[in-house]
Write a protein that holds these residues in place. Structure first.
Motif, PDB file in Angstrom:
ATOM      1  N   ILE A  97      -6.601  36.070  14.961  1.00  0.00           N
ATOM      2  CA  ILE A  97      -5.718  35.121  14.262  1.00  0.00           C
ATOM      3  C   ILE A  97      -6.421  33.767  14.248  1.00  0.00           C
ATOM      4  O   ILE A  97      -6.699  33.197  15.308  1.00  0.00           O
ATOM      5  CB  ILE A  97      -4.345  35.045  14.953  1.00  0.00           C
ATOM      6  N   VAL A  99      -5.828  30.710  13.630  1.00  0.00           N
ATOM      7  CA  VAL A  99      -5.302  29.442  14.140  1.00  0.00           C
ATOM      8  C   VAL A  99      -5.112  29.444  15.660  1.00  0.00           C
ATOM      9  O   VAL A  99      -4.714  28.442  16.240  1.00  0.00           O
ATOM     10  CB  VAL A  99      -3.962  29.058  13.465  1.00  0.00           C
ATOM     11  N   LEU A 100      -5.400  30.575  16.294  1.00  0.00           N
ATOM     12  CA  LEU A 100      -5.275  30.634  17.748  1.00  0.00           C
ATOM     13  C   LEU A 100      -6.673  30.662  18.363  1.00  0.00           C
ATOM     14  O   LEU A 100      -7.590  31.259  17.798  1.00  0.00           O
ATOM     15  CB  LEU A 100      -4.501  31.891  18.165  1.00  0.00           C
ATOM     16  N   PHE A 108      -1.729  36.708  22.769  1.00  0.00           N
ATOM     17  CA  PHE A 108      -0.750  36.946  21.688  1.00  0.00           C
ATOM     18  C   PHE A 108       0.100  38.217  21.861  1.00  0.00           C
ATOM     19  O   PHE A 108       1.335  38.136  21.836  1.00  0.00           O
ATOM     20  CB  PHE A 108      -1.481  36.937  20.333  1.00  0.00           C
ATOM     21  N   LEU A 111       3.082  38.117  24.150  1.00  0.00           N
ATOM     22  CA  LEU A 111       4.225  37.281  23.778  1.00  0.00           C
ATOM     23  C   LEU A 111       5.208  38.013  22.869  1.00  0.00           C
ATOM     24  O   LEU A 111       6.242  37.474  22.504  1.00  0.00           O
ATOM     25  CB  LEU A 111       3.733  36.011  23.066  1.00  0.00           C
TER      26      LEU A 111
ATOM     27  N   ASN B   2      10.555  33.222  22.008  1.00  0.00           N
ATOM     28  CA  ASN B   2       9.149  33.379  21.668  1.00  0.00           C
ATOM     29  C   ASN B   2       8.701  32.233  20.760  1.00  0.00           C
ATOM     30  O   ASN B   2       9.140  32.119  19.632  1.00  0.00           O
ATOM     31  CB  ASN B   2       8.970  34.720  20.952  1.00  0.00           C
ATOM     32  N   VAL B   4       5.529  31.585  19.954  1.00  0.00           N
ATOM     33  CA  VAL B   4       4.194  31.741  19.372  1.00  0.00           C
ATOM     34  C   VAL B   4       4.246  31.785  17.844  1.00  0.00           C
ATOM     35  O   VAL B   4       3.354  31.256  17.178  1.00  0.00           O
ATOM     36  CB  VAL B   4       3.458  32.969  19.970  1.00  0.00           C
ATOM     37  N   LEU B   5       5.315  32.364  17.277  1.00  0.00           N
ATOM     38  CA  LEU B   5       5.372  32.467  15.819  1.00  0.00           C
ATOM     39  C   LEU B   5       5.595  31.099  15.160  1.00  0.00           C
ATOM     40  O   LEU B   5       4.877  30.763  14.210  1.00  0.00           O
ATOM     41  CB  LEU B   5       6.425  33.492  15.399  1.00  0.00           C
ATOM     42  N   ARG B   7       4.653  28.398  16.405  1.00  0.00           N
ATOM     43  CA  ARG B   7       3.391  27.690  16.662  1.00  0.00           C
ATOM     44  C   ARG B   7       2.345  28.092  15.616  1.00  0.00           C
ATOM     45  O   ARG B   7       1.653  27.242  15.051  1.00  0.00           O
ATOM     46  CB  ARG B   7       2.909  28.056  18.063  1.00  0.00           C
ATOM     47  N   ILE B   8       2.267  29.383  15.359  1.00  0.00           N
ATOM     48  CA  ILE B   8       1.311  29.843  14.344  1.00  0.00           C
ATOM     49  C   ILE B   8       1.694  29.277  12.977  1.00  0.00           C
ATOM     50  O   ILE B   8       0.845  28.822  12.209  1.00  0.00           O
ATOM     51  CB  ILE B   8       1.262  31.389  14.302  1.00  0.00           C
ATOM     52  N   ARG B  11       0.613  25.737  12.729  1.00  0.00           N
ATOM     53  CA  ARG B  11      -0.846  25.618  12.590  1.00  0.00           C
ATOM     54  C   ARG B  11      -1.317  26.102  11.229  1.00  0.00           C
ATOM     55  O   ARG B  11      -2.296  25.596  10.691  1.00  0.00           O
ATOM     56  CB  ARG B  11      -1.533  26.419  13.695  1.00  0.00           C
ATOM     57  N   ASN B  12      -0.611  27.080  10.663  1.00  0.00           N
ATOM     58  CA  ASN B  12      -0.980  27.528   9.321  1.00  0.00           C
ATOM     59  C   ASN B  12      -0.808  26.416   8.303  1.00  0.00           C
ATOM     60  O   ASN B  12      -1.563  26.323   7.332  1.00  0.00           O
ATOM     61  CB  ASN B  12      -0.139  28.748   8.924  1.00  0.00           C
TER      62      ASN B  12
END
Lengths: 245, 442
Positions: A97, A99-100, A108, A111, B2, B4-5, B7-8, B11-12
């Motif tokens: 991914i 952006v990570l 990832f 999570l 959660n 992380v989504l 966050r992604i 960042r996208n």
């Protein structure tokens, strides 16, 4: 009991009105802890079989039994949860991914829901995996700052992070030079030995094929060779007689 | 939860800076325009009401009506002691009171004449006059003259008078007799809210009363100036209840809830005209009642701004929808990968929706900030004091008031519209079979 069983699995693709058979009704089993190679030229059905074992594609007919569970008829949600718990994936083009960073990419899958790794062990486990794949100094880097070999190492660590029973690698060396490719296969083999995870990788590179304990060779959607530890494996069930429910 | 989504998703947005800046910029522009309209509408009613409140000498008014022996209806408060009692017992606070009588008169000086409305107040003790009016000629000291008159610059010019000159006024008494009186010009006014100055002519309440036939201590209406405009309705209601409790006759305030073919104030006046009664009957009204039509302008502006918001954003949303469709194809292998490692369909959809939401919120916040900056700049412009737009100005400047709820509402509308625009591509991404997504070669 084998960790994976395919029974008379067929897969057809539909290109408009034309039916293209990709896998023509094959059966085989894979034992727990094996390092398995699915070999064959392009178009022989390697990726299709891996996708079906990986539960990201479903057979047109036949059954795929993973870790004792018949996956036929599971909903998308159940398949996704099962993939998350039991399977790890390594792709030909790494598919990190973007952006990570390295650490986040490996973290990832943890999570995304319950895994076999307790939360208080996440950090030490990820650190251990980063050490295993030799990227200790790269943990804060983004994928686009890494070489192909390094990216594939991240992908290997990501595939292992949930402590899956099976890791599937679809042509993991295809986008790497041969020396790096061999290192990646050696790394996978090393981890296979150390933590007894079943590895299944597809390749058309003859040199790599031979490292495997169990080799399944395909041509035109059928098995032409099935050897485990140097011996032929007896066919289970007849080819072209799919099991119907 | 959660994280992380989201966050992604965030960042996208940063990953495709140009695209994000363009789309957020379009949202920001739209929000800015709409916020400016809302800000203008928000202060419009306040400024108009404030200016009228000063023009009329109060935020809340009590006036009395009675029939004379000859059947003529006159406006008068004979004895305000009960009103004062009701005021105190209403438990409300007010800033100042102003007792007013008025009449229309023809002012004459050396063959020149002009028709003016004469407002009789206690000139010497009026704080309002000194606050709102500026003198161009004459002196505040002259307000002690018993027959003092204050006229505006334009009236003084028309009559060609100077402070100290005696002006003759022709008018009718409350009972309809013709009468004349002499006034002495005390001061000539000009002020930043000039229009008030140009139409208002102030005279001494007691002197005017004696000329039009009202007794000492009597007047026509009581203006109550509050510290805050938005308290007028509550104040009026409580005063009304208090006066009713004291046994005074009152015109029903509920006529203000009438059918809408006329303003509530007009409805109240009409009702008053169709009734007969004995003794004094009072009405309690606010500056907002008088200005109901101005409120309709605000409603129209606000409705218009919502329409603009929707039309503008229908266009922006097409762009956003297409951009997200492209983003979905650009990231199709990422989507396949996420699905393979265990991200559920719904979570893929949420990830795109988060991205859209962040985009909308960022654009909206920037838009509101831009609008506030533009408002600040526009507020610096000084308008000509004689400008006819005086009523919508605050001390000669444009002013804006953005009701916080409306700003939040606009943000919510944008957020919802953006989510709707992105839902289809987000859903398509979610429904993409993972194997197919992974097979796709960019």
């Amino acid at each position: 009991m084998p960790i994976i069983q395919l029974r008379s699995v067929k897969k057809d693709y539909f290109l408009g009105k034309v039916i293209v058979p990709a896998v023509k009704g094959i059966s085989f089993s894979i034992e727990r802890g094996d390092f398995v190679s699915i070999a064959g030229p392009s178009g022989s059905g390697k990726s299709t079989i891996l996708n079906m074992i990986g539960l990201i594609d479903t057979p047109t007919s036949g059954e795929v039994i993973i870790d004792g569970k018949n996956t036929k008829g599971l909903s998308d949600q159940e398949l996704t949860r099962f993939r998350h718990e039991v399977l790890g994936f390594i792709f030909q083009s790494f598919n990190l991914i973007p952006v990570l960073n390295v650490w986040e990419n490996i973290e990832f899958p943890l999570l995304l829901g319950k895994t076999r790794v307790p939360k208080n062990e996440w950090k030490s486990w990820i650190d251990f995996l980063i050490g295993e794949v030799g990227l200790g100094d790269w943990r804060a880097h983004k994928p686009n700052e890494l070489s192909g070999g390094q990216r594939q190492r991240v992908a290997i660590a990501r595939a292992l992070v949930t402590k899956p029973s099976i890791v599937l690698a679809d042509e993991p060396t295809a986008n790497l030079d041969s020396a790096t490719g061999e290192q990646i296969i050696d790394l996978m083999k090393k981890i296979n030995r150390e933590i007894q995870t079943t590895f299944i990788f597809s390749t058309h590179d003859a040199k790599i094929v031979n490292i495997a304990d169990h080799i399944i060779r395909l041509r035109d959607g059928t098995i032409i060779e099935n050897r485990r530890n140097g011996e032929d494996v007896a066919e289970e069930g007849a080819v072209d007689t799919p099991v119907e429910d | 939860m959660n994280t992380v989504l989201p966050r992604i998703a965030a960042r996208n947005l940063l990953r495709q800076k140009k695209r994000t800046i363009l789309l957020a910029g379009a949202i920001a522009f739209g929000i800015m325009i709409v916020t400016l309209i809302n800000g203008f509408a928000g202060s419009f009613i306040q400024n108009v009401s404030e200016n009228f409140a000063y023009l009329l000498g109060g935020h809340v008014f009590v006036s009395g009506s009675e029939y004379t022996a000859s059947g003529r209806r006159i406006s008068v408060i004979r004895d305000d002691s009960v009103i004062m009692q009701a005021l105190s017992s209403s438990g409300q606070r007010w800033a100042s009171l102003q007792k007013t009588s008025e009449t229309t008169a023809t002012l004459i000086f050396e063959g020149k004449s002009i028709r003016q409305n004469l407002t009789g107040i206690d000139l010497a003790h009026s704080t309002m006059l000194k606050e709102r009016l500026a003198l161009i000629n004459g002196s505040w000291d002259n307000l002690a003259w018993p027959n003092a008159i204050i006229v505006s610059q334009s009236v003084a010019k028309k009559l060609n008078v100077l402070p100290g000159d005696t002006i003759v006024a022709q008018f009718q008494t409350v009972t309809g007799q013709n009468n004349v009186g002499e006034f002495r010009l005390a001061a000539v006014t000009v002020d930043s809210t000039s229009f008030i100055g140009s139409i208002m002519t102030y005279v001494q309440l007691d002197y005017l009363n004696s000329l039009i036939g009202l007794g000492k201590g009597e007047y026509m209406s009581l203006g109550i100036m509050l510290d805050k405009l938005d308290r007028s309705e509550a104040f009026a209601t409580s005063l009304y209840t208090s006066m009713k409790g004291m046994g005074l006759k009152l015109f029903d305030r509920s006529t203000r809830e009438s059918d809408g073919s006329m303003t509530p104030f007009q409805a109240m006046i009409q009702k008053q005209n169709s009734e007969t009664w004995t003794g004094t009957k009072y009405r309690v009204y606010t500056v907002d009642d008088v200005l109901a039509q101005a409120k309709q302008i605000v409603v129209a502006l606000d409705t218009g701004s919502v329409a603009i918001l929707i039309v503008l954003f229908a266009i922006v949303m097409i762009g956003i929808s297409n951009s997200f469709r492209m983003a979905m194809y650009e990231r199709i292998r990422e989507i396949g990968t996420m699905r393979a490692v265990g991200v559920q369909r719904g979570e893929i959809r949420s990830m795109f929706l988060y991205e859209a939401l962040f985009l909308a919120l960022a654009g909206a916040v920037v838009g509101i900030i831009l609008a506030l900056i533009v408002m600040a700049i526009l507020s610096l412009i000084t308008f000509d004091p004689q400008s006819p737009v005086f009523l919508i100005l605050k001390r000669g400047h444009l002013s804006f008031y953005l009701p916080p709820l409306r700003a939040l509402g606009n943000i919510a509308i944008i957020a919802v519209l953006t989510l709707v625009a992105v839902y289809a591509p987000a859903n398509a991404a979610a429904k993409m079979p993972p194997a197919e997504a992974l097979r796709t070669v960019k």
